[in-house]
Design a protein around this motif. Sequence first.
Motif, PDB file in Angstrom:
ATOM      1  N   GLU A 114       0.748  -1.145  -0.052  1.00  0.00           N
ATOM      2  CA  GLU A 114      -0.025   0.118  -0.026  1.00  0.00           C
ATOM      3  C   GLU A 114       0.945   1.286  -0.136  1.00  0.00           C
ATOM      4  O   GLU A 114       1.760   1.532   0.807  1.00  0.00           O
ATOM      5  N   ILE A 115       0.561   2.065  -1.096  1.00  0.00           N
ATOM      6  CA  ILE A 115       1.526   3.376  -1.033  1.00  0.00           C
ATOM      7  C   ILE A 115       0.510   4.477  -1.150  1.00  0.00           C
ATOM      8  O   ILE A 115       1.206   5.715  -1.006  1.00  0.00           O
ATOM      9  N   ALA A 170       8.735   8.508  -6.326  1.00  0.00           N
ATOM     10  CA  ALA A 170       9.880   7.956  -5.444  1.00  0.00           C
ATOM     11  C   ALA A 170       9.140   6.784  -4.760  1.00  0.00           C
ATOM     12  O   ALA A 170       9.488   6.678  -3.351  1.00  0.00           O
ATOM     13  N   GLY A 171       8.071   5.937  -5.234  1.00  0.00           N
ATOM     14  CA  GLY A 171       7.464   4.963  -4.763  1.00  0.00           C
ATOM     15  C   GLY A 171       6.516   5.313  -3.779  1.00  0.00           C
ATOM     16  O   GLY A 171       5.616   4.386  -3.214  1.00  0.00           O
ATOM     17  N   ARG A 172       5.846   6.500  -3.382  1.00  0.00           N
ATOM     18  CA  ARG A 172       4.909   6.857  -2.726  1.00  0.00           C
ATOM     19  C   ARG A 172       3.976   7.960  -3.420  1.00  0.00           C
ATOM     20  O   ARG A 172       4.219   8.716  -4.343  1.00  0.00           O
ATOM     21  N   MET A 173       2.779   8.115  -2.882  1.00  0.00           N
ATOM     22  CA  MET A 173       1.689   8.885  -3.401  1.00  0.00           C
ATOM     23  C   MET A 173       1.957  10.490  -2.449  1.00  0.00           C
ATOM     24  O   MET A 173       1.911  10.117  -1.405  1.00  0.00           O
ATOM     25  N   VAL A 174       1.913  11.431  -3.405  1.00  0.00           N
ATOM     26  CA  VAL A 174       2.254  12.720  -2.680  1.00  0.00           C
ATOM     27  C   VAL A 174       1.218  13.778  -3.176  1.00  0.00           C
ATOM     28  O   VAL A 174       0.777  13.489  -4.317  1.00  0.00           O
ATOM     29  N   ASN A 175       1.085  15.075  -2.690  1.00  0.00           N
ATOM     30  CA  ASN A 175       0.383  15.910  -3.399  1.00  0.00           C
ATOM     31  C   ASN A 175       0.819  16.416  -4.559  1.00  0.00           C
ATOM     32  O   ASN A 175       2.263  16.547  -4.488  1.00  0.00           O
ATOM     33  N   ALA A 176       0.198  16.527  -5.755  1.00  0.00           N
ATOM     34  CA  ALA A 176       0.619  17.089  -6.878  1.00  0.00           C
ATOM     35  C   ALA A 176       0.794  18.611  -6.887  1.00  0.00           C
ATOM     36  O   ALA A 176      -0.303  19.240  -7.302  1.00  0.00           O
ATOM     37  N   THR A 177       1.646  19.154  -6.268  1.00  0.00           N
ATOM     38  CA  THR A 177       1.908  20.665  -6.001  1.00  0.00           C
ATOM     39  C   THR A 177       2.065  21.234  -7.337  1.00  0.00           C
ATOM     40  O   THR A 177       2.008  22.555  -7.298  1.00  0.00           O
TER      41      THR A 177
END
Length: 218
Positions: A114-115, A170-177
Amino acid sequence: MRPAPPNAADCVAGVPLTVEQGATLWRCAVETPDGQEPMWDKWTDALLLVRDGEWTRAWQDSVMAGRYDAYHVATADLDGDGTMEHIVATWNAQGNGLGINHWTIRVFSQLWDEIGLYPDVQDWGPSSIVAAPSYRAGCDLAITRYVEAGGDKEESGSTILEARFVRMTAGRMVNATDRERLRKRLTTAFQRQREAHFERSGDDIEGDAAGWLEDESP
């Protein structure tokens, strides 16, 4: 509903969905046998990953009105590296009034790690998986929710459909700034558009946030 394979989450029956060769997701009801203490405290429903007939992982779930079939899995190359990720959307509930649908969105790597986890995404649908901006590869997810407007005299007191975007890096979900949030006021015309979508689809749970937000009509 079918009997679930033995598992530590005490899921007894549910709806399976084959996601790849040798791997199946189960969305199922938790039932603690009489005289036993629940192993997984306060779980009423669960999502299981079963490989070769044996469960490997479980996640807490919540299902309204016995709709264990109300979930789907999509695959997309989110970061453009040629490897497909899994996007699991589980429908949780539908509100009164406007009938807004509440979903949980989980993002998994190709190996089912889970990412990303996004609870209470509202009116999710397949169109919420969108192409990344042209200067980078991959796809983004639109995380949608209805919010109350504030600060703008024209929109003050209105209900707004708002979409923020998330991406994989980098293998993780982050906010698309690098993407601005999209917003659309819930007018009478928008409500009719939304209702027409559900009528056409023959179901009243999967939304079309991208289509609604791209439509510039008031």
